[in-house]
Design a protein around this motif. Sequence first.
Motif, PDB file in Angstrom:
ATOM      1  N   ALA A 164       0.806  -1.253   0.210  1.00  0.00           N
ATOM      2  CA  ALA A 164      -0.180  -0.143  -0.133  1.00  0.00           C
ATOM      3  C   ALA A 164       0.856   1.323   0.027  1.00  0.00           C
ATOM      4  O   ALA A 164       0.626   2.250  -0.658  1.00  0.00           O
ATOM      5  N   TYR A 165       1.893   1.264   0.756  1.00  0.00           N
ATOM      6  CA  TYR A 165       2.887   2.299   0.721  1.00  0.00           C
ATOM      7  C   TYR A 165       3.590   2.550  -0.672  1.00  0.00           C
ATOM      8  O   TYR A 165       3.750   3.653  -1.018  1.00  0.00           O
ATOM      9  N   GLU A 166       3.913   1.432  -1.309  1.00  0.00           N
ATOM     10  CA  GLU A 166       4.367   1.548  -2.663  1.00  0.00           C
ATOM     11  C   GLU A 166       3.542   2.181  -3.510  1.00  0.00           C
ATOM     12  O   GLU A 166       3.821   3.241  -4.588  1.00  0.00           O
ATOM     13  N   MET A 167       2.302   1.959  -3.629  1.00  0.00           N
ATOM     14  CA  MET A 167       1.244   2.415  -4.100  1.00  0.00           C
ATOM     15  C   MET A 167       1.110   3.974  -3.963  1.00  0.00           C
ATOM     16  O   MET A 167       0.729   4.796  -4.938  1.00  0.00           O
ATOM     17  N   TYR A 168       0.981   4.386  -2.657  1.00  0.00           N
ATOM     18  CA  TYR A 168       1.056   5.753  -2.168  1.00  0.00           C
ATOM     19  C   TYR A 168       2.079   6.523  -3.070  1.00  0.00           C
ATOM     20  O   TYR A 168       1.950   7.617  -3.554  1.00  0.00           O
ATOM     21  N   TRP A 199       0.102  11.702  -2.838  1.00  0.00           N
ATOM     22  CA  TRP A 199      -1.127  12.395  -2.485  1.00  0.00           C
ATOM     23  C   TRP A 199      -1.841  11.921  -1.599  1.00  0.00           C
ATOM     24  O   TRP A 199      -2.172  10.278  -1.637  1.00  0.00           O
ATOM     25  N   HIS A 200      -2.547  12.534  -0.786  1.00  0.00           N
ATOM     26  CA  HIS A 200      -3.460  11.795   0.429  1.00  0.00           C
ATOM     27  C   HIS A 200      -4.831  11.947   0.164  1.00  0.00           C
ATOM     28  O   HIS A 200      -5.251  12.363  -1.079  1.00  0.00           O
ATOM     29  N   GLY A 201      -5.487  10.818   0.642  1.00  0.00           N
ATOM     30  CA  GLY A 201      -6.898  10.665   0.443  1.00  0.00           C
ATOM     31  C   GLY A 201      -7.283   9.429  -0.269  1.00  0.00           C
ATOM     32  O   GLY A 201      -8.601   9.098  -0.316  1.00  0.00           O
ATOM     33  N   GLU A 245      -8.170   2.873  -0.641  1.00  0.00           N
ATOM     34  CA  GLU A 245      -8.061   2.391  -1.950  1.00  0.00           C
ATOM     35  C   GLU A 245      -6.923   1.582  -1.981  1.00  0.00           C
ATOM     36  O   GLU A 245      -6.898   0.464  -2.469  1.00  0.00           O
ATOM     37  N   ASP A 246      -5.837   2.225  -1.607  1.00  0.00           N
ATOM     38  CA  ASP A 246      -4.514   1.697  -1.664  1.00  0.00           C
ATOM     39  C   ASP A 246      -4.489   0.328  -0.874  1.00  0.00           C
ATOM     40  O   ASP A 246      -3.901  -0.550  -1.482  1.00  0.00           O
TER      41      ASP A 246
END
Length: 85
Positions: free
Chosen positions: A53-57, A63-65, A69-70
């Motif tokens: 999920a952090y990789e996707m972020y 970008w936050h929000g 979803e991630d």
Amino acid sequence: MPSKTATTKKAATRKKATSTRKKTTTSAKKNTKDQRMVLGNPGELNTKIRQKAYEMYQQRGGWHGADMEDWLKAEREVKRTLTTA
């Protein structure tokens, strides 16, 4: 009354089918055991999902929000890779 040859062929066919079935069952059990090793350890699974999920972020540029979803997308991907491995 069936001939002795026909009975022997049926027995050989049955034995072959049984041995093939055992091989399939053994490999399926191995895959299930591998999955349980990770899926059975919630901490390890959670860590893998968090990292993904952090990789996707980061790929989104930070970008936050979209954290939920991630997380959900990462969870699906991690579980899919574990079940196909």
